[in-house]
Scaffold this motif. Sequence first.
Motif, PDB file in Angstrom:
ATOM      1  N   LEU A  89      38.426  32.812  42.282  1.00 51.44           N
ATOM      2  CA  LEU A  89      39.000  31.982  41.230  1.00 51.44           C
ATOM      3  C   LEU A  89      40.455  31.651  41.539  1.00 51.44           C
ATOM      4  CD1 LEU A  89      37.841  31.150  38.446  1.00 51.44           C
ATOM      5  CD2 LEU A  89      39.273  32.951  37.476  1.00 51.44           C
ATOM      6  N   ILE A  90      41.253  32.670  41.858  1.00 50.65           N
ATOM      7  CA  ILE A  90      42.675  32.439  42.108  1.00 50.65           C
ATOM      8  C   ILE A  90      42.855  31.622  43.388  1.00 50.65           C
ATOM      9  CG2 ILE A  90      44.916  33.512  42.545  1.00 50.65           C
ATOM     10  CD1 ILE A  90      44.144  35.800  40.793  1.00 50.65           C
ATOM     11  N   LEU A  91      42.102  31.997  44.419  1.00 48.35           N
ATOM     12  CA  LEU A  91      42.258  31.292  45.694  1.00 48.35           C
ATOM     13  C   LEU A  91      42.001  29.796  45.550  1.00 48.35           C
ATOM     14  CD1 LEU A  91      42.865  31.569  48.684  1.00 48.35           C
ATOM     15  CD2 LEU A  91      40.465  32.095  49.091  1.00 48.35           C
ATOM     16  N   LEU A 122      52.601  41.111  41.833  1.00 47.09           N
ATOM     17  CA  LEU A 122      52.336  42.323  42.631  1.00 47.09           C
ATOM     18  C   LEU A 122      50.906  42.327  43.187  1.00 47.09           C
ATOM     19  CD1 LEU A 122      54.148  44.982  40.416  1.00 47.09           C
ATOM     20  CD2 LEU A 122      54.731  44.426  42.768  1.00 47.09           C
ATOM     21  N   SER A 123      50.178  41.243  43.008  1.00 47.19           N
ATOM     22  CA  SER A 123      48.774  41.152  43.462  1.00 47.19           C
ATOM     23  C   SER A 123      47.928  42.274  42.882  1.00 47.19           C
ATOM     24  CB  SER A 123      48.677  41.233  44.996  1.00 47.19           C
ATOM     25  OG  SER A 123      49.475  40.286  45.616  1.00 47.19           O
ATOM     26  N   LEU A 124      48.112  42.576  41.594  1.00 43.56           N
ATOM     27  CA  LEU A 124      47.398  43.696  40.992  1.00 43.56           C
ATOM     28  C   LEU A 124      46.196  43.258  40.175  1.00 43.56           C
ATOM     29  CD1 LEU A 124      50.266  45.929  39.634  1.00 43.56           C
ATOM     30  CD2 LEU A 124      48.814  46.325  41.633  1.00 43.56           C
ATOM     31  N   GLY A 127      53.855  33.143  43.462  1.00 43.75           N
ATOM     32  CA  GLY A 127      54.186  33.864  42.237  1.00 43.75           C
ATOM     33  C   GLY A 127      55.677  34.102  42.115  1.00 43.75           C
ATOM     34  N   ASN A 128      56.308  34.476  43.208  1.00 41.37           N
ATOM     35  CA  ASN A 128      57.728  34.812  43.155  1.00 41.37           C
ATOM     36  C   ASN A 128      58.597  33.588  42.983  1.00 41.37           C
ATOM     37  OD1 ASN A 128      56.135  36.658  44.835  1.00 41.37           O
ATOM     38  ND2 ASN A 128      57.996  37.861  44.767  1.00 41.37           N
ATOM     39  N   MET A 129      58.164  32.455  43.512  1.00 42.47           N
ATOM     40  CA  MET A 129      59.055  31.309  43.507  1.00 42.47           C
ATOM     41  C   MET A 129      58.620  30.237  42.512  1.00 42.47           C
ATOM     42  SD  MET A 129      60.092  31.299  47.480  1.00 42.47           S
ATOM     43  CE  MET A 129      58.801  32.106  48.368  1.00 42.47           C
TER      44      MET A 129
END
Length: 451
Positions: free
Chosen positions: A103-105, A227-229, A31-33
Amino acid sequence: MSASASGAKREQWSSRRGFVLAAVGSAVGLGNMWRFSYLTAENGGAAFVLFYLLIAVLVGLPLLLAELVVGRGAQASPIRALEHFGGRRWRPLGGVFVLTGFLILSYYGVIAGWTLRYAMAGIVGGFAADAGAHFGEVASGWDAFAFHGLFMGITIGIVAGGVKRGIERTAVVLMPTLFALVVGLALYAFWLPGSSAGYAYYLSPDFSKLLSASVLKDAAGQAFFSLSLGMGAMLTFASYFDRERNLAGECLTIGGADVAVAFVAGLVVFPLIFALGLEQAVGGSTLGALFITLPQTFVELGMVGRLVGCVFFAALAVGALTSAISLLEVVVASAVDGLGWSRRRAAWLAGGSATLLGIPSAASLDFLGLLDAVANNVFLLGGGLALSLFVGFAMRDPSAEIAPGTVAARWWPWWRRLLRYAVPAFLIFVLAFALPETWAAGVAFFASAGG
Ligand code: PHE
């Protein structure tokens, strides 16, 4: 310590540092990169960055504190934790969190596989001269499956190892390594001649782009993802933290570290791209940009480029690993708490299913993009909205969980008011744009796949 919602003895982090680094490990990742730089490019640079920062602080941090409070207070995985504080009717929300984790994984492992493959290219053989064609090969076919499988295997192995011996130990070693790598890369980019145009693009906002609902939606989705929210990852990690520390402090540390890494990653990506005169590639940025433009840069930098490229993709892979661990842990913790499975069994079964679920994403970039949009714009934002209402209204006294045994701070009631009114109002507004747009993207995808 608050009463535990699950009777059995739970594993705990061995130290506060272990908890914070694991949570930062969850937050800091692709996410950050990858996601941050591709969305920044797609949304016109600095204006997007500004929006993202505002949303991360005003909406992200209050929600992060909400997740930490629920998790630590209940000492249980999401489904049980929500039931503990809100009664049975909140259990389905926990179920949605678990589903979102899956789903995300599934597609996260595919992208992480690309980073492994590229890090290896730096060591063996170097980066291909035709970066676009090379990305096409990496991102589809057998290679994509194989490296996705490899990455998922490592993730599963670590989660199966347990909270302390698997997750914490990995984070304590890898997170400081990652910080050092990213800062080193930013310094390298700084000394590269011609990089200053990259800073201008990245740091001076084009205000004509600022007031668009679409930019707002992307910035909000990105703040949640980074932020993994909104899917219980932070909640789950906090459930292994039984110390009576003030969670507001931990919240600032975790949020601050996440935003800082995203920001510094931008200081790597944009100067590198602009120093080599590849900025036209930025304008037409898509999901694969980072994997095409940057390797092109590395090729032009010769032998040094190979080394820098290898370090860059290794850093990406490291970040991805500690995040994927937290995604899988949400599912595993729920299976352990709810079904009484052993951790090992849960990790292999859940991780194995997520690996299979990733196959369509490994086969089609468009499908991957669609899943990413659905996960962020629908599930994370929706999950965040529900959680905000949960802590705002359904929990009896959430503030008491922030720092048990201390005097209430003056801002505590304001935190709750934020969760009751401002945060939900903002999220409903964003969802009103995000839902139809995501729906249209889905319809377009299946129409073109069918025709
Ligand atoms: N925060 C992670 C990243 O930025 C992704 C993630 C999202 C992890 C949701 C857990 C939960 O890469």
